[in-house]
Design an enzyme around this catalytic site. Structure first.
Site, PDB file in Angstrom:
ATOM      1  N   HIS A   1       0.837  -1.212   0.000  1.00 44.45           N
ATOM      2  CA  HIS A   1       0.000   0.000   0.000  1.00 44.45           C
ATOM      3  C   HIS A   1       0.868   1.256   0.000  1.00 44.45           C
ATOM      4  O   HIS A   1       0.480   2.289   0.534  1.00 44.45           O
ATOM      5  CB  HIS A   1      -0.954   0.043   1.196  1.00 44.45           C
ATOM      6  CG  HIS A   1      -1.677  -1.239   1.419  1.00 44.45           C
ATOM      7  ND1 HIS A   1      -2.871  -1.537   0.823  1.00 44.45           N
ATOM      8  CD2 HIS A   1      -1.338  -2.333   2.145  1.00 44.45           C
ATOM      9  CE1 HIS A   1      -3.254  -2.752   1.186  1.00 44.45           C
ATOM     10  NE2 HIS A   1      -2.341  -3.264   1.986  1.00 44.45           N
TER      11      HIS A   1
ATOM     12  N   SER B   1      15.500  19.680 -18.164  1.00 50.13           N
ATOM     13  CA  SER B   1      14.364  20.536 -18.472  1.00 50.13           C
ATOM     14  C   SER B   1      14.837  21.712 -19.307  1.00 50.13           C
ATOM     15  O   SER B   1      15.955  22.188 -19.149  1.00 50.13           O
ATOM     16  CB  SER B   1      13.758  21.023 -17.156  1.00 50.13           C
ATOM     17  OG  SER B   1      13.019  22.198 -17.365  1.00 50.13           O
TER      18      SER B   1
ATOM     19  N   LYS C   1      17.129  20.284 -13.199  1.00 50.18           N
ATOM     20  CA  LYS C   1      16.383  19.038 -13.357  1.00 50.18           C
ATOM     21  C   LYS C   1      17.186  17.894 -13.973  1.00 50.18           C
ATOM     22  O   LYS C   1      18.006  18.082 -14.855  1.00 50.18           O
ATOM     23  CB  LYS C   1      15.127  19.263 -14.204  1.00 50.18           C
ATOM     24  CG  LYS C   1      14.055  20.096 -13.546  1.00 50.18           C
ATOM     25  CD  LYS C   1      13.577  19.550 -12.210  1.00 50.18           C
ATOM     26  CE  LYS C   1      12.667  18.345 -12.350  1.00 50.18           C
ATOM     27  NZ  LYS C   1      11.380  18.676 -12.950  1.00 50.18           N
TER      28      LYS C   1
ATOM     29  N   GLU D   1       9.620   7.139 -17.773  1.00 44.42           N
ATOM     30  CA  GLU D   1       8.250   7.622 -17.960  1.00 44.42           C
ATOM     31  C   GLU D   1       7.686   7.163 -19.304  1.00 44.42           C
ATOM     32  O   GLU D   1       6.521   6.775 -19.411  1.00 44.42           O
ATOM     33  CB  GLU D   1       8.209   9.151 -17.865  1.00 44.42           C
ATOM     34  CG  GLU D   1       8.458   9.635 -16.445  1.00 44.42           C
ATOM     35  CD  GLU D   1       8.726  11.135 -16.393  1.00 44.42           C
ATOM     36  OE1 GLU D   1       7.929  11.843 -15.782  1.00 44.42           O
ATOM     37  OE2 GLU D   1       9.730  11.594 -16.958  1.00 44.42           O
TER      38      GLU D   1
END
Ligand code: ARG
Length: 467
Positions: free
Chosen positions: A159, A280, A286, A293
């Site tokens: 969880h 980025s 970044k 992804e």
């Protein structure tokens, strides 16, 4: 386009509209089947010759003509004209141009319906082996990474909450096992599809004395698809193949999701090499896990292909319908997508390290040893449900006081249960807990060593039993 190439046009009053030509063509994507179309045709022609339906000389002309076409395609000399519709007509048309009348005999007792079904099966048979190779490679890189972290700890989550301590190797091997099922699943798919539809013709077979068993054997099929109607209309194997790709994608997306979270500043569990990150355009600090992804995102493409394929099959009238031509779009899309993802997944795994010190520093949080403490009480004769309650209240107390379980004194433990003695500390702390795991397949160093030995053997091809 010569007359012979489009013999069926004699049935129609006019040439097809340009829009029709564009709309019905599949050559733009089925040309990748050329190799299989050609070996299928050679097997078919050889059978026609041994059945006396064409002469040996005609067979030899067809065979060398097709070999020449294959060479032309591979050398980039072949002109793919979408007016030919598909790879079958493109190859046959070129053959007739090249060798004349013997070429016109190739399509005896054959239809594009059984031809395309044969081609996809042959293609998929090879593609499955390639994908299995890609999975094995990823498994090997995961095993190699797991081998570096047999003793190092991390929290396991259920969880998404801290659950129990594990060694990092156990976590990594969980993916190796999932992927193993994918290898087996693809193998099952391959076994089930490896039957020859060739000779099914358009739908009902032929009145000519063809030998379907001979072509099946020549092409390495286990046997023929016995029912000619099923032979030309079955695409179950396409749906199954895409499903297998979809499940691989699901497995990769779970790994990707974990590592996206693990690479955040909040977690700081893993470091993915810069070569597999992007930055980025605006925020100079970044370091984004875009590869992971996309691996997660491409799962959507593959699920979409599966839905597309299943929808094509739904309520389609028996026999071949042109709807089936779209099968290849979904099959190729899923296959291309998953093979790229497998390749880059292996590269990412090979260039990722776990921040063992940072992870270890945080192991005291979250009461990872609570379950082991309950099991300690079980060893002292306390029923598990009671033990669970005792530990629950100890955790509640510690949480309030900002302590960990191992920071309680024996006297404090005994306020809750007289069964607890000095030896309790051997069952507390993440390091002690993982060493105490006893059950088969548990997430401790002992079991991971055993699993590693198994996988190293298995992936080297020396261990037939799977897990
Ligand atoms: N290009 C077609 C396909 O991919 C081949 C079969 C077409 N058959 C036909 N009778 N129109 O399925």
């Amino acid at each position: 386009m010569t007359d012979t190439q489009r013999s069926w046009e004699k049935r129609l009053s006019t040439k097809p509209d340009e829009l029709t030509v564009d709309y019905v063509e599949s050559l733009s994507y089925d040309k990748r089947l050329y190799k299989y179309d050609i070996i299928g045709s050679i097997a078919h022609a050889a059978m026609l010759a041994s059945q006396g339906l064409i002469t040996q000389a005609e067979f030899l002309a067809i065979e060398s003509g097709l070999a020449g076409i294959r060479d032309d395609i591979e050398a980039g000399r072949f002109e793919f004209d979408k007016a030919a519709e598909d790879i079958h007509m493109a190859v046959e048309g070129a053959l007739i141009k090249r060798i004349g009348e013997p070429g016109e005999k190739l399509h005896t007792a054959r239809s594009r319906n059984d031809q395309v079904a044969t081609d996809i099966r042959l293609w998929m048979r090879d593609q499955i082996v390639t994908l299995q190779g890609g999975i094995s490679h990823l498994q090997k890189t995961l095993v190699a990474l797991a081998g570096q972290y047999v003793e190092d700890l991390m929290p396991a989550y259920t969880h998404m909450q801290r659950a129990q301590p594990i060694v990092i190797g156990a976590y990594l091997l969980s993916f190796v096992q999932q992927l193993e099922r994918d290898v087996v699943r693809l193998g099952n798919c391959r076994n089930l599809l490896n039957f020859s539809p060739l000779g099914g013709g358009a739908i009902a077979g032929s009145t000519l004395a063809i030998d379907r068993k001979a072509t099946a054997e020549a092409l390495g099929f286990t046997d023929i698809v016995y029912n000619s109607i099923d032979a030309v209309s079955d695409r179950d194997f396409c749906a199954e193949f895409i499903f297998d790709c979809a499940l691989i994608a699901a497995h990769l997306s779970r790994l990707a999701e974990d590592w996206i979270i693990f690479s955040s500043s909040e977690f700081s569990f893993v470091r993915i090499d810069d070569a597999f990150c992007t930055s980025s355009s605006m925020m100079p600090q970044k370091r984004n896990p875009d590869v992971l992804e996309l691996m997660r995102g491409k799962t959507g493409t593959i699920y979409g292909a599966l839905m597309g394929m299943l929808t094509i099959l739904k309520a389609q009238p028996s026999g071949y319908n042109r709807d089936l031509q779209e099968d290849k779009l979904h099959v190729f899309s899923a296959s291309d997508c998953i093979s790229k993802s497998l390749e880059i997944a292996a590269a990412v795994v090979a260039h990722t390290s776990f921040r063992t010190k940072e992870i270890a520093a945080g192991l005291d949080a979250g009461f990872l040893d609570a379950t082991a403490l309950a099991e300690y009480l079980v060893r002292k004769g306390v029923p598990f449900r009671k033990a669970h309650g005792i530990v629950g209240s100890l955790v509640a107390r510690c949480e309030k006081e900002g302590r960990s379980l191992s920071q309680l004194s024996v006297e404090e433990f005994q306020e809750r249960s007289p069964a607890i003695a000095q030896d309790v500390y051997e069952s507390l702390g993440a390091g002690n807990v993982v060493r105490r795991y006893m059950s088969a397949g548990a997430a401790g160093p002992e079991q991971v060593r055993r699993q590693l030995a198994f996988w190293e053997k298995r992936l080297a091809g020396n261990e037939p039993e799977r897990r």
